[in-house]
Design a protein around this motif. Structure first.
Motif, PDB file in Angstrom:
ATOM      1  N   ASN A 189       0.852  -1.183   0.000  1.00 34.26           N
ATOM      2  CA  ASN A 189       0.000   0.000   0.000  1.00 34.26           C
ATOM      3  C   ASN A 189       0.893   1.240   0.000  1.00 34.26           C
ATOM      4  OD1 ASN A 189      -1.389   2.316   1.402  1.00 34.26           O
ATOM      5  ND2 ASN A 189      -3.128   0.917   1.292  1.00 34.26           N
ATOM      6  N   GLU A 190       0.824   2.026  -1.057  1.00 35.68           N
ATOM      7  CA  GLU A 190       1.772   3.135  -1.223  1.00 35.68           C
ATOM      8  C   GLU A 190       1.770   4.096  -0.044  1.00 35.68           C
ATOM      9  OE1 GLU A 190       2.877   6.673  -4.437  1.00 35.68           O
ATOM     10  OE2 GLU A 190       1.295   5.217  -4.890  1.00 35.68           O
ATOM     11  N   MET A 191       0.605   4.474   0.433  1.00 33.38           N
ATOM     12  CA  MET A 191       0.531   5.440   1.530  1.00 33.38           C
ATOM     13  C   MET A 191       1.056   4.840   2.837  1.00 33.38           C
ATOM     14  SD  MET A 191      -2.748   7.663   2.857  1.00 33.38           S
ATOM     15  CE  MET A 191      -2.875   8.434   1.234  1.00 33.38           C
ATOM     16  N   ALA A 192       0.615   3.614   3.142  1.00 37.92           N
ATOM     17  CA  ALA A 192       1.071   2.962   4.373  1.00 37.92           C
ATOM     18  C   ALA A 192       2.571   2.692   4.316  1.00 37.92           C
ATOM     19  CB  ALA A 192       0.311   1.660   4.588  1.00 37.92           C
ATOM     20  N   ALA A 193       3.050   2.265   3.150  1.00 29.77           N
ATOM     21  CA  ALA A 193       4.469   1.957   3.002  1.00 29.77           C
ATOM     22  C   ALA A 193       5.324   3.198   3.187  1.00 29.77           C
ATOM     23  CB  ALA A 193       4.723   1.337   1.641  1.00 29.77           C
ATOM     24  N   LYS A 194       4.878   4.317   2.652  1.00 34.45           N
ATOM     25  CA  LYS A 194       5.658   5.552   2.763  1.00 34.45           C
ATOM     26  C   LYS A 194       5.850   5.952   4.220  1.00 34.45           C
ATOM     27  CE  LYS A 194       5.780  10.360   1.166  1.00 34.45           C
ATOM     28  NZ  LYS A 194       5.075  11.408   0.362  1.00 34.45           N
ATOM     29  N   GLY A 195       4.781   5.882   5.004  1.00 35.31           N
ATOM     30  CA  GLY A 195       4.891   6.239   6.415  1.00 35.31           C
ATOM     31  C   GLY A 195       5.786   5.292   7.175  1.00 35.31           C
ATOM     32  N   SER A 196       5.697   4.008   6.875  1.00 34.85           N
ATOM     33  CA  SER A 196       6.515   3.027   7.570  1.00 34.85           C
ATOM     34  C   SER A 196       7.982   3.139   7.184  1.00 34.85           C
ATOM     35  CB  SER A 196       5.999   1.622   7.282  1.00 34.85           C
ATOM     36  OG  SER A 196       6.729   0.672   8.019  1.00 34.85           O
ATOM     37  N   LEU A 197       8.241   3.358   5.908  1.00 36.63           N
ATOM     38  CA  LEU A 197       9.629   3.487   5.452  1.00 36.63           C
ATOM     39  C   LEU A 197      10.336   4.635   6.158  1.00 36.63           C
ATOM     40  CD1 LEU A 197       9.391   2.879   1.604  1.00 36.63           C
ATOM     41  CD2 LEU A 197      10.716   1.532   3.245  1.00 36.63           C
ATOM     42  N   ALA A 198       9.615   5.703   6.426  1.00 35.01           N
ATOM     43  CA  ALA A 198      10.206   6.873   7.074  1.00 35.01           C
ATOM     44  C   ALA A 198      10.683   6.559   8.488  1.00 35.01           C
ATOM     45  CB  ALA A 198       9.197   8.012   7.105  1.00 35.01           C
ATOM     46  N   ARG A 204      14.419   1.253   3.947  1.00 29.42           N
ATOM     47  CA  ARG A 204      13.789   0.182   3.172  1.00 29.42           C
ATOM     48  C   ARG A 204      13.204  -0.842   4.124  1.00 29.42           C
ATOM     49  NH1 ARG A 204      16.660  -4.588   3.092  1.00 29.42           N
ATOM     50  NH2 ARG A 204      18.872  -4.510   3.616  1.00 29.42           N
ATOM     51  N   PHE A 205      12.363  -1.728   3.576  1.00 24.31           N
ATOM     52  CA  PHE A 205      11.823  -2.830   4.357  1.00 24.31           C
ATOM     53  C   PHE A 205      12.823  -3.980   4.381  1.00 24.31           C
ATOM     54  CE2 PHE A 205       7.685  -1.057   2.609  1.00 24.31           C
ATOM     55  CZ  PHE A 205       7.427  -0.335   3.760  1.00 24.31           C
ATOM     56  N   GLY A 206      12.691  -4.833   5.369  1.00 27.29           N
ATOM     57  CA  GLY A 206      13.550  -5.999   5.451  1.00 27.29           C
ATOM     58  C   GLY A 206      13.096  -7.092   4.501  1.00 27.29           C
ATOM     59  N   ASP A 234      16.032  -4.910  12.067  1.00 31.64           N
ATOM     60  CA  ASP A 234      14.910  -3.988  11.877  1.00 31.64           C
ATOM     61  C   ASP A 234      15.255  -2.701  11.133  1.00 31.64           C
ATOM     62  OD1 ASP A 234      16.411  -2.630  13.749  1.00 31.64           O
ATOM     63  OD2 ASP A 234      14.870  -2.619  15.310  1.00 31.64           O
ATOM     64  N   GLY A 235      16.393  -2.667  10.458  1.00 29.27           N
ATOM     65  CA  GLY A 235      16.743  -1.451   9.726  1.00 29.27           C
ATOM     66  C   GLY A 235      16.908  -0.244  10.605  1.00 29.27           C
ATOM     67  N   GLY A 236      17.149  -0.483  11.909  1.00 31.65           N
ATOM     68  CA  GLY A 236      17.317   0.616  12.860  1.00 31.65           C
ATOM     69  C   GLY A 236      16.020   1.125  13.458  1.00 31.65           C
ATOM     70  N   LEU A 237      14.898   0.494  13.144  1.00 34.83           N
ATOM     71  CA  LEU A 237      13.584   0.990  13.566  1.00 34.83           C
ATOM     72  C   LEU A 237      13.501   1.238  15.065  1.00 34.83           C
ATOM     73  CD1 LEU A 237      10.574   1.609  13.091  1.00 34.83           C
ATOM     74  CD2 LEU A 237      10.132  -0.849  13.180  1.00 34.83           C
ATOM     75  N   ALA A 238      13.971   0.293  15.872  1.00 32.78           N
ATOM     76  CA  ALA A 238      13.771   0.398  17.321  1.00 32.78           C
ATOM     77  C   ALA A 238      14.797   1.286  18.013  1.00 32.78           C
ATOM     78  CB  ALA A 238      13.806  -1.004  17.946  1.00 32.78           C
ATOM     79  N   THR A 239      15.897   1.604  17.348  1.00 35.02           N
ATOM     80  CA  THR A 239      16.997   2.257  18.071  1.00 35.02           C
ATOM     81  C   THR A 239      17.611   3.470  17.395  1.00 35.02           C
ATOM     82  OG1 THR A 239      18.513   0.674  17.028  1.00 35.02           O
ATOM     83  CG2 THR A 239      17.717   0.136  19.249  1.00 35.02           C
ATOM     84  N   VAL A 240      17.346   3.683  16.109  1.00 35.86           N
ATOM     85  CA  VAL A 240      18.079   4.704  15.354  1.00 35.86           C
ATOM     86  C   VAL A 240      17.131   5.718  14.749  1.00 35.86           C
ATOM     87  CG1 VAL A 240      19.632   5.110  13.393  1.00 35.86           C
ATOM     88  CG2 VAL A 240      19.934   3.078  14.810  1.00 35.86           C
ATOM     89  N   ARG A 241      17.470   6.997  14.884  1.00 39.09           N
ATOM     90  CA  ARG A 241      16.736   8.085  14.231  1.00 39.09           C
ATOM     91  C   ARG A 241      17.734   8.908  13.417  1.00 39.09           C
ATOM     92  NH1 ARG A 241      13.636   5.114  15.156  1.00 39.09           N
ATOM     93  NH2 ARG A 241      11.737   5.165  16.387  1.00 39.09           N
ATOM     94  N   THR A 242      17.404   9.138  12.169  1.00 38.26           N
ATOM     95  CA  THR A 242      18.320   9.881  11.300  1.00 38.26           C
ATOM     96  C   THR A 242      17.976  11.349  11.208  1.00 38.26           C
ATOM     97  OG1 THR A 242      16.972   9.318   9.360  1.00 38.26           O
ATOM     98  CG2 THR A 242      18.807   7.850   9.893  1.00 38.26           C
ATOM     99  N   ARG A 243      16.852  11.735  11.804  1.00 34.83           N
ATOM    100  CA  ARG A 243      16.440  13.145  11.795  1.00 34.83           C
ATOM    101  C   ARG A 243      16.299  13.642  13.232  1.00 34.83           C
ATOM    102  NH1 ARG A 243      13.529  10.416   8.052  1.00 34.83           N
ATOM    103  NH2 ARG A 243      13.698  11.089   5.879  1.00 34.83           N
ATOM    104  N   GLY A 244      16.771  14.860  13.476  1.00 38.13           N
ATOM    105  CA  GLY A 244      16.694  15.433  14.803  1.00 38.13           C
ATOM    106  C   GLY A 244      15.304  15.964  15.110  1.00 38.13           C
TER     107      GLY A 244
END
Length: 244
Positions: A189-198, A204-206, A234-244
């Motif tokens: 789902n393009e909309m759902a995927a975009k929010g999750s990818l962010a 990217r997804f695993g 998890d592609g950093g989902l649980a521990t990493v943020r690339t934006r302040g």
């Protein structure tokens, strides 16, 4: 060296990737799933020693199939529980039946796996359970699945302590959003995927093969000093943020 493994949830996205990976490495497998019609062709494809149907929500069935697998394999070096479900609802819209089913498929089956391993694997070995990044951080509308998977993590840590003296290792893999048939309604789902990818630092997804690789690593007797761990794939989902 060939090892003997029971794989629960063998024909799911992650389970099938793990099954093929272990078979390609020459290991002997006993496969368990909820649908025999889907299980049988996979078992034939990989040359599994045997297979059995089990309802993930029925502890007695999970335990009996593990015992059956151990008997057919002769010895048992490891068990991976890849059973899972995905309920995306806020708590106030989640029914008791939905909550109970989610807890049963993920947490109850994991508990039955540990119990069967403790009764069957007298010489030690490896148990790998499947958690989720959703158990490690707050994600909206994940209350039921987060509760179930957080329980799996707690179970793994406690069991790792209980059975360490028997050299029975218990660990968890906690994936982020991974492309499987179960998650297609999000990843497709393009909309759902975009929010999750962010939310994923790597953008990217695993892939199921990436999660399977971590499970296979934990199953391997070479990792004899690894227990009581929750490994995020998890592609950093649980521990990493690339934006302040």
């Amino acid at each position: 060296m060939a090892n003997n493994y029971v794989i629960l949830g063998a024909y799911g996205g992650i389970g099938s990737a793990l099954t093929r990976r272990l078979a390609d490495a020459g290991h002997r497998l006993f496969l368990v799933g909820r649908d025999q019609a889907r299980l049988q062709p996979l078992a034939a494809e990989v040359g599994a020693v045997g297979f059995a149907r089990a309802d993930a929500t029925a502890s007695a069935e999970v335990e009996s199939t593990i015992a059956d697998g151990a008997a057919q394999l002769g010895t048992l070096d490891g068990i991976a529980n890849c059973f899972g479900s995905l309920l995306l609802k806020p708590a106030h819209l989640t029914t008791d039946e939905e909550l109970e089913a989610t807890l049963a498929i993920s947490l109850k089956s994991a508990f039955a796996t540990v119990r069967a391993a403790a009764r069957t694997m007298k010489q030690g070995g490896s148990v790998v359970l499947l958690s989720s990044a959703a158990a490690r951080l707050g994600i909206a509308s994940h209350e039921a699945i987060a509760a179930a998977k957080a329980g799996v993590q707690g179970l793994a840590l406690s069991a790792a302590a209980t059975y360490a003296s028997r050299n029975l290792r218990v660990n968890c893999v906690a994936p982020g959003l991974t492309k499987t048939p179960l998650t297609e309604r999000i990843t497709g789902n393009e909309m759902a995927a975009k929010g999750s990818l962010a939310m994923h630092a790597l953008g990217r997804f695993g892939e199921a093969s990436e999660v399977a690789s971590a499970i296979a690593w934990l199953l391997d007797p070479e990792q004899s000093w690894v227990t009581g761990q929750v490994i995020g794939v998890d592609g950093g989902l649980a521990t990493v943020r690339t934006r302040g």
